[in-house]
Write an enzyme that holds these catalytic residues in place. Structure first.
Site, short mmCIF file in Angstrom:
data_model
loop_
_atom_site.label_atom_id
_atom_site.label_comp_id
_atom_site.label_asym_id
_atom_site.label_seq_id
_atom_site.Cartn_x
_atom_site.Cartn_y
_atom_site.Cartn_z
N ASP A 1 -46.75 -15.22 -46.44
CA ASP A 1 -45.59 -15.41 -45.50
C ASP A 1 -45.50 -15.05 -44.27
O ASP A 1 -44.95 -15.05 -43.41
CB ASP A 1 -43.72 -15.66 -46.36
N LYS B 1 -49.79 -22.63 -40.35
CA LYS B 1 -49.74 -21.55 -40.89
C LYS B 1 -49.40 -22.20 -42.39
O LYS B 1 -48.64 -23.28 -42.06
CB LYS B 1 -49.28 -20.28 -40.70
N HIS C 1 -47.30 -12.94 -38.98
CA HIS C 1 -46.52 -12.27 -37.62
C HIS C 1 -46.69 -10.76 -37.95
O HIS C 1 -47.19 -10.67 -36.92
CB HIS C 1 -45.39 -12.74 -38.34
N ARG D 1 -46.94 -40.96 -44.26
CA ARG D 1 -46.77 -41.73 -45.03
C ARG D 1 -45.46 -43.24 -45.19
O ARG D 1 -44.82 -44.34 -45.60
CB ARG D 1 -46.13 -41.47 -46.89
C1 BG6 Z 1 -42.05 -18.53 -41.34
C2 BG6 Z 1 -42.35 -17.82 -42.58
O1 BG6 Z 1 -43.45 -18.23 -40.33
O2 BG6 Z 1 -41.14 -17.38 -40.33
C3 BG6 Z 1 -40.33 -18.05 -42.89
O3 BG6 Z 1 -42.77 -18.83 -43.09
C4 BG6 Z 1 -40.11 -16.91 -41.78
O4 BG6 Z 1 -40.07 -17.46 -43.77
C5 BG6 Z 1 -40.11 -17.59 -40.09
O5 BG6 Z 1 -38.28 -17.29 -41.86
C6 BG6 Z 1 -39.63 -16.11 -39.78
O6 BG6 Z 1 -39.63 -17.61 -37.99
P1 BG6 Z 1 -38.22 -16.37 -37.21
O7 BG6 Z 1 -38.83 -16.70 -35.47
O8 BG6 Z 1 -36.99 -17.14 -37.50
O9 BG6 Z 1 -38.19 -14.90 -36.86
#
Ligand code: BG6
Length: 491
Positions: A242, A155, A247, A51
């Site tokens: 999260d 995500k 992950h 926007r």
């Molecule tokens: C994200 C989460 O998906 O992954 C975050 O929302 C987290 O809370 C992050 O900090 C961690 O990613 P990485 O690549 O730094 O391990």
């Protein structure tokens, strides 16, 4: 597993949420890096949509600054100028149908007559996914008669199984599954990709990768940072949504899956889905004994966090993969904010030798062979094995064999987004989550969250920032005759 950029037609990457943090910190620096390495298809264009009323030049200038910061020494004004030439901006509001009519026209002007592929990247707040997808459908923008049309969705994909299912329905109303790329940036990390290679391109590990030799597997994603300024989002999500649903479960599936026949999207994802199906969703009465939840001291004072919040910032879970390979081998998963250090490790704990003929003959799980796959920060693999202490009668000590990516390969390891963006451009979905995968993962997480809420068990344990979570997690592991591998990066 190779991304073949030469096969890809000229592509336009349309980023919704262009003024957001992810765009400036990750997406544009990743695209710029690909440009420098000459991996982008000839004539790639980037169109930002949000926007904020930027002109093309105003957006380019802002991105030049943020990219220079992200790229550090790799930033070269000349190659940036070359790349920035293909960057455009189209102001628009995702919730407004007229904006899409304008976007449609702007894209036609920017792209010209030649047929081009397009990748729509949803880098917006999740509540805009649905209107954006619907609008793309209504304006015929998913139609592939003038080139491929793909969509990358960030995500979180839904907040539970029901919302993920609903979102999948909306997506499938407009796009075929083969056009859809659901991002989990962990899959773009080099060590995670190397896990496929480690397991399936070596002969010596696969024969012992099962219940006969492995006692249990630990997957830890520890973060040193706390929630920072993300209290608003985090307080509604918590650590299971999260980090675990995406992950940690992704890491688990790759560690546990059967060898796919080929490294291609559906073969890989079929095997991952089988693992998720083999994990029985926990019954409510099982949750208290199979999980630990915690919250770091000080969380309630974080900005935008409700003072009456019950959100967990740490969790440990025990999951069982009920199949031939893994029967009786628990997978322990844990993750938290404000922990001792930043480290992501998969620890494969092997069984003790069946008979110990040295010393007093006593052995312990904690001293048996261990394979540590360190995903980050320093990527590599460590194999821990018993050796004789030199010049001792027959004293043993656990020592290690280390493999570090950085020691063996030159050049910087790429950011996860580089690989994933390139794969989306060339249409390789091997490192993206499929619809059923995402829904099954929620199916594992939902019952745990529901039981936590309904029963209040296990209680939310408090921990001091800078430790390995609450002591309840250590006690819980000991109660099962096992010990966490509490080590900051071993490599
Ligand atoms: C994200 C989460 O998906 O992954 C975050 O929302 C987290 O809370 C992050 O900090 C961690 O990613 P990485 O690549 O730094 O391990």
């Amino acid at each position: 597993m190779s991304s073949n950029n030469h096969a890809a037609a000229p592509t336009t990457i349309v980023i919704f949420g262009a003024s957001g943090d992810l765009t400036s910190r990750k997406l544009i620096p990743a695209l710029y890096s690909l440009h420098r390495k000459q991996r982008l298809p000839e004539g790639t264009k980037v169109v930002g949509v949000s926007r904020t009323p930027y002109t093309h030049d105003a957006w380019r200038n802002e991105l030049a600054e943020s990219t220079a910061k992200a790229a550090g020494e790799a930033f070269a004004p000349k190659s940036w100028a070359d790349f920035a030439h293909g960057i455009f901006y189209a102001p628009g509001d995702i919730t407004d149908a007229e904006s899409f009519t304008h976007l449609h026209q702007s894209l036609a002007e920017i792209e010209g007559e030649t047929a081009r592929g397009r990748v729509y990247y949803l880098s917006t707040a999740p509540r805009f996914y649905e209107p954006a997808i619907r609008a793309l459908g209504q304006h015929g923008m998913a139609d592939e008669s003038h080139g491929t049309r793909r969509i990358v969705i960030e995500k979180p994909f839904g907040t539970n199984q029901e919302t993920a299912h609903r979102l999948n329905d909306i997506v499938h109303h407009v796009f075929h599954e083969r056009q859809v790329f659901r991002i989990d940036h962990y899959l773009g990390k080099e060590t995670v990709q190397n896990l496929f290679v480690f397991r399936f391109a070596n002969t010596i590990f696969e024969p012992i990768w099962n219940r006969n030799y492995i006692d249990h597997v630990q997957i830890t994603v520890a973060e040193e940072v706390d929630v920072g300024h993300r209290g608003d989002y985090y307080d509604t999500a918590g650590v299971l949504r999260d980090m675990f649903q995406n992950h940690l479960l992704q890491l688990l599936t790759i560690a546990a899956m059967e060898p796919p026949v080929r490294f291609e999207a559906d073969a890989v994802r079929n095997e991952k889905v089988k693992v998720l199906r083999a994990i029985q969703p926990m019954a409510a009465e099982q949750v208290a004994a199979s999980s630990v939840r915690g919250r770091y001291r000080g969380y309630l004072e974080a900005k935008h966090v409700s003072p009456t919040s019950h959100t967990a910032t740490f969790a440990s879970l025990r999951l069982d993969v009920d199949n031939w390979r893994w029967q009786g081998v628990p997978f322990y998963l844990r993750s938290g904010k404000a922990m001792s250090c930043r480290t992501t490790q998969i620890v494969v704990q092997f069984r003790e030798p069946p008979h110990m003929m040295f010393g007093d003959g006593r052995t312990s799980h904690c001293d048996a062979n261990r394979l540590v796959i360190q995903v980050q920060p320093a990527e590599g693999i460590q194999l821990q094995l018993q050796t004789k202490v030199p010049d001792s009668a027959m004293q043993l000590r656990l020592t290690d064999l280390d493999f570090r990516f950085r020691g063996r390969f030159t050049g910087e390891l790429p950011e996860a987004y580089e690989r994933l963006l390139l794969d989306a451009i060339v249409g390789d979905a091997s490192l993206f989550a499929r619809a059923d995968e995402v829904e099954l993962a929620w199916g594992i997480i939902d019952p745990i969250l529901a039981a936590w809420e309904a029963t209040g068990e296990p209680p939310l344990a408090e921990y001091e920032p800078g430790v390995w979570g609450p002591h309840e997690s250590t006690d819980w592991m000991q109660l099962q005759g096992r010990c966490w591998f509490d080590n900051c990066p071993v490599l």
